[in-house]
Design an enzyme around this catalytic site. Structure first.
Site, PDB file in Angstrom:
ATOM      1  N   CYS A   1     -14.720   8.339 -60.853  1.00 38.80           N
ATOM      2  CA  CYS A   1     -13.743   8.541 -61.931  1.00 38.80           C
ATOM      3  C   CYS A   1     -14.336   8.114 -63.267  1.00 38.80           C
ATOM      4  CB  CYS A   1     -12.508   7.695 -61.698  1.00 38.80           C
ATOM      5  SG  CYS A   1     -11.667   8.075 -60.171  1.00 38.80           S
TER       6      CYS A   1
ATOM      7  N   ARG B   1     -20.644  12.523 -64.084  1.00 37.27           N
ATOM      8  CA  ARG B   1     -20.364  11.473 -63.115  1.00 37.27           C
ATOM      9  C   ARG B   1     -19.850  12.028 -61.784  1.00 37.27           C
ATOM     10  NH1 ARG B   1     -19.495   6.302 -65.389  1.00 37.27           N
ATOM     11  NH2 ARG B   1     -17.815   5.776 -63.974  1.00 37.27           N
TER      12      ARG B   1
ATOM     13  N   TRP C   1     -12.383  11.311 -59.199  1.00 43.29           N
ATOM     14  CA  TRP C   1     -13.187  11.511 -57.993  1.00 43.29           C
ATOM     15  C   TRP C   1     -12.362  10.901 -56.871  1.00 43.29           C
ATOM     16  CZ3 TRP C   1     -15.920   8.510 -54.357  1.00 43.29           C
ATOM     17  CH2 TRP C   1     -16.955   9.163 -53.680  1.00 43.29           C
TER      18      TRP C   1
ATOM     19  N   ASN D   1     -10.235   3.668 -63.273  1.00 41.41           N
ATOM     20  CA  ASN D   1     -11.440   3.847 -62.446  1.00 41.41           C
ATOM     21  C   ASN D   1     -11.567   2.589 -61.594  1.00 41.41           C
ATOM     22  OD1 ASN D   1     -14.969   3.445 -63.196  1.00 41.41           O
ATOM     23  ND2 ASN D   1     -14.054   4.298 -61.386  1.00 41.41           N
ATOM     24  N   GLY D   2     -11.665   2.765 -60.279  1.00 42.50           N
ATOM     25  CA  GLY D   2     -11.769   1.613 -59.383  1.00 42.50           C
ATOM     26  C   GLY D   2     -10.823   1.805 -58.213  1.00 42.50           C
TER      27      GLY D   2
ATOM     28  N   GLU E   1     -37.428  10.341 -50.408  1.00 38.46           N
ATOM     29  CA  GLU E   1     -36.860  10.768 -51.688  1.00 38.46           C
ATOM     30  C   GLU E   1     -36.817  12.298 -51.784  1.00 38.46           C
ATOM     31  OE1 GLU E   1     -35.160   9.613 -53.894  1.00 38.46           O
ATOM     32  OE2 GLU E   1     -35.447  10.850 -55.667  1.00 38.46           O
TER      33      GLU E   1
ATOM     34  N   LYS F   1     -33.417  14.388 -52.275  1.00 37.38           N
ATOM     35  CA  LYS F   1     -33.216  15.275 -53.427  1.00 37.38           C
ATOM     36  C   LYS F   1     -32.790  16.663 -52.979  1.00 37.38           C
ATOM     37  CE  LYS F   1     -33.159  13.284 -55.998  1.00 37.38           C
ATOM     38  NZ  LYS F   1     -33.142  11.977 -56.592  1.00 37.38           N
TER      39      LYS F   1
ATOM     40  N   GLU G   1     -29.174  16.718 -51.447  1.00 38.74           N
ATOM     41  CA  GLU G   1     -28.033  16.532 -52.336  1.00 38.74           C
ATOM     42  C   GLU G   1     -27.770  17.721 -53.241  1.00 38.74           C
ATOM     43  OE1 GLU G   1     -30.242  13.319 -55.287  1.00 38.74           O
ATOM     44  OE2 GLU G   1     -28.067  13.360 -55.256  1.00 38.74           O
TER      45      GLU G   1
ATOM     46  N   HIS H   1     -41.584  10.470 -32.030  1.00 39.88           N
ATOM     47  CA  HIS H   1     -40.683   9.548 -31.329  1.00 39.88           C
ATOM     48  C   HIS H   1     -39.241  10.067 -31.345  1.00 39.88           C
ATOM     49  CE1 HIS H   1     -43.870   6.662 -30.827  1.00 39.88           C
ATOM     50  NE2 HIS H   1     -44.170   6.780 -32.110  1.00 39.88           N
TER      51      HIS H   1
ATOM     52  N   LYS I   1     -22.362  10.405 -60.169  1.00 37.61           N
ATOM     53  CA  LYS I   1     -23.569   9.827 -60.752  1.00 37.61           C
ATOM     54  C   LYS I   1     -23.570   8.328 -60.629  1.00 37.61           C
ATOM     55  CE  LYS I   1     -27.390   9.852 -63.121  1.00 37.61           C
ATOM     56  NZ  LYS I   1     -28.583  10.232 -62.329  1.00 37.61           N
TER      57      LYS I   1
HETATM   58  C1  F6R Z   1     -29.818  10.389 -55.837  1.00 39.68           C
HETATM   59  C2  F6R Z   1     -29.110   9.418 -56.658  1.00 39.68           C
HETATM   60  C3  F6R Z   1     -28.446   8.278 -55.967  1.00 39.68           C
HETATM   61  C4  F6R Z   1     -28.625   6.993 -56.792  1.00 39.68           C
HETATM   62  C5  F6R Z   1     -27.793   5.861 -56.168  1.00 39.68           C
HETATM   63  C6  F6R Z   1     -28.023   4.536 -56.871  1.00 39.68           C
HETATM   64  O1  F6R Z   1     -30.404  11.392 -56.622  1.00 39.68           O
HETATM   65  O2  F6R Z   1     -29.045   9.537 -57.843  1.00 39.68           O
HETATM   66  O3  F6R Z   1     -28.914   8.115 -54.676  1.00 39.68           O
HETATM   67  O4  F6R Z   1     -29.977   6.659 -56.817  1.00 39.68           O
HETATM   68  O5  F6R Z   1     -26.437   6.190 -56.232  1.00 39.68           O
HETATM   69  O6  F6R Z   1     -27.668   4.609 -58.215  1.00 39.68           O
HETATM   70  P1  F6R Z   1     -28.147   3.530 -59.271  1.00 39.68           P
HETATM   71  O7  F6R Z   1     -29.629   3.629 -59.398  1.00 39.68           O
HETATM   72  O8  F6R Z   1     -27.430   3.869 -60.530  1.00 39.68           O
HETATM   73  O9  F6R Z   1     -27.756   2.185 -58.713  1.00 39.68           O
END
Ligand code: F6R
Length: 594
Positions: free
Chosen positions: A2, A27, A71, A97-98, A467, A471, A474, A490, A589
């Protein structure tokens, strides 16, 4: 997650709020809404994008307003569950938000007292409580309400009869921008940049009263003086600048991000944290905490610290640490968090600090909660990152970790000199990858029809396999698994056949032979192999179905070019599949709830 915004000033509030909500779209959200204080309190909400709200909202006039991107946590995405929420008499509007953890009990009590609820949200108890406690003074009613809420919140409240906005925070972020004859609040800095670069970061337990002329902050009922920070981001930083997506723009910014981070870098200078922090104090080693992509940066750092400094490093998912009954004692911890607002990271940091641990935060956002919580902070210099998928912040995290490690006195001077000069070549190598994008686009085209893909790596590039898989899953919605190459046999071998491509990161180091063996094993199961390999590796062509080239370089820094390559692979795969790259479904985000 949110996002909340609020405006009090000399312009019409509605367009200001809508513009601010667009700036929070990154976000992640599923519905949006506004409340504008005119001759009456007008509320309008819409499911879906902010543009749908913008296209359908009536022209509400008024100079004070609040807005929200939701959200969903409590109740499905719907117009009714969207914020702002209001009370029975529709005199108060609240954005939140929360998560209010005791909302169920409060709701039952309020219903018994005659309040009528229309949504499934936890938030709706807030306007009803304000209604219950209101005796002609909005802030007094808000304070009484906050006193009985448990959980996390950043809220903004307006009331039909009062020419002001009241904001408060506990656990969720809230920043206030100080403009000229106008003030704006938001969950994050980008919406403020159209008005000002002077910001106040509200701390937990503080309450703000915002009008066109003034911002007053109170703590425990007393007016306090809050420091004003100057933000060095500008409005261009938060625009696409001709790129189709923020993600592509942010990937392309990486050579500049690395160059800037290395400008004036002097490995002989005193590091922000020295050997006593980085070292093996009391034999307890070092703990790195993070989530998601930042966790992968922590894993790369582990390899570098253990190899170069001989210090054992534990890297833990913050979301796990904060639910452990017992914290394994550790003297020093590094929290890596782009946003500085990830709830799991903040909770685990608090736990460690309470247990006497000293913490360093590596974050991208000045004044963020992690920065304020930690004993020391190192700011990565990525600039605002708006695409949900982390790209440049990951590379900036790696660079800050490399810089820190290469400053440690435990390293010999000749080795430091050699490694620093290699590190300084990285902007050029990152640019090389971007200049050779075509080869990656071809592979993306090849991968895009598949439903499953594996990523494998070894040693320092094992975290890059994780990673790369994160990527692509997602943003392209292809199921992807990142694996340590040696682990494939394994278990995952049972899944490998000709419909499951494997992306193999092939490093020219002591893992090379083992990786070649793994690729042969995979090929004999007929799974297509795409190798990410250095320019001078000619043998790989005989094995892999496709090869993406990266420049030859010191292996210690190869995660940088390999990660950029896999970011582009994910980006173009998602593009071929027609995915909404910057706003992947269900993702946010800044993950400000546990
Ligand atoms: C993936 C991504 C998330 C963030 C995770 C941690 O592309 O962006 O996996 O890395 O939510 O976020 P921060 O770094 O803001 O704590």
């Amino acid at each position: 997650m949110c996002g909340i915004v609020g405006y009090a000033g000399n312009r019409e509030a509605l367009p200001s709020i809508i513009k601010a909500l667009h700036k929070l779209e990154y976000r992640g959200y599923d519905s949006a809404g506004v409340a504008i204080l005119g001759t009456e309190l007008n509320i309008f909400k819409a499911c879906g994008r902010v543009s749908s709200l913008e296209n359908n909202v009536p022209t509400f006039n008024g100079k004070i307003g609040i807005g929200h991107t939701r959200w969903a946590t409590h109740g499905e995405p719907s117009q009714i569950n969207a914020h702002p929420h209001t009370d029975c008499s529709r005199r108060f509007a609240v954005v939140h938000n929360g998560v209010i953890s005791n909302y169920q009990q409060l709701k039952e009590e309020l219903i018994a007292e005659g309040h009528r609820f229309i949504s499934d949200t936890d938030t709706e108890v807030i306007p009803h409580l304000i209604e219950k406690y209101y005796g002609g003074d909005l802030e007094a009613a808000v304070i009484k309400t906050l006193n009985i809420l448990t959980g996390s919140y950043a809220i903004a409240v307006i009331a039909q009869t009062e020419n002001k906005m009241v904001v408060a925070k506990n656990g969720s972020p809230l920043v206030i921008g100080l403009g000229s004859k106008e003030n704006i609040i938001a969950s994050d800095i980008p919406p403020l940049l159209d008005y000002t670069n002077r910001v106040i970061c509200l701390d937990d337990g503080e309450l703000g009263i915002i009008t066109q002329e003034a911002v007053k902050i109170y703590k425990n009922g007393r007016l306090i003086d809050k420091p004003v920070s100057i933000v060095d981001w500008n409005t261009e930083d938060v625009q696409k600048g001709g790129y189709e997506h923020f993600m592509l723009k942010e990937i392309h910014e990486q050579p500049k991000v690395i160059r800037q981070a290395l400008l004036n870098y002097n490995s002989a200078a005193e590091p922000i944290i020295g050997s006593d922090f980085m070292g093996n104090k009391a034999g307890k080693g070092l703990l790195i905490l993070a989530c998601g992509t930042s966790y992968h940066a922590g894993l790369v750092a582990k390899y570098v610290i253990e190899d170069l400094l001989d210090v054992p490093v534990r890297v833990e998912l913050a979301s796990e640490v904060n639910h452990r009954e017992r914290i394994i004692p550790v003297a020093n911890a590094i929290a890596i968090t782009q946003s500085g607002e990830t709830a799991d990271v903040l909770i685990s940091m608090k736990k460690l600090i309470d247990a006497g641990c000293s913490t360093l935060a590596i974050t991208n956002v000045k004044g963020s909660s992690a920065a304020r919580l930690a004993n020391q902070t190192l700011y990565m210099q990525a600039g605002p990152e708006l695409s949900v998928a982390a790209t440049k912040s990951f590379i900036a995290q790696l660079i800050e970790m490399y810089k820190l490690i290469l400053m440690q006195p435990a390293l010999s001077e000749p080795l430091k000199t050699q490694l620093v000069s290699e590190l300084k070549l990285m902007p050029g190598y990152a640019q090389w990858v971007l200049d050779h994008e075509d080869q990656i686009r071809d592979c993306a085209n090849h991968i895009s029809p598949y439903s499953n893909v594996f990523y494998i790596g070894r040693g320092i590039n094992y975290p890059i396999a994780l990673e790369g898989a994160l990527k692509i899953k997602e943003i392209s919605y292809i199921h992807a698994e990142g694996y340590a190459a040696g682990e494939i046999k394994h278990g995952p071998f049972s899944l490998l056949q000709n419909d499951t491509p494997v992306v193999a990161i092939v490093s020219k180091d002591f893992t090379y032979e083992a990786m070649i063996t793994n690729i042969k094993e995979i090929k004999s199961r007929r799974a297509p192999v795409i190798a990410v390999a250095q320019e001078d590796d000619h043998y790989i062509e005989q094995l892999a179905d496709r090869v993406i080239r990266v420049p030859n370089m010191h292996n210690l820094f190869s995660p940088i070019v390999n990660a950029i390559t896999l970011q582009l692979l994910a980006y173009y795969t998602a593009k071929y599949r027609g995915c909404p790259i910057d706003f992947p479904r269900n993702l946010a985000k800044s993950v400000t709830v546990e």
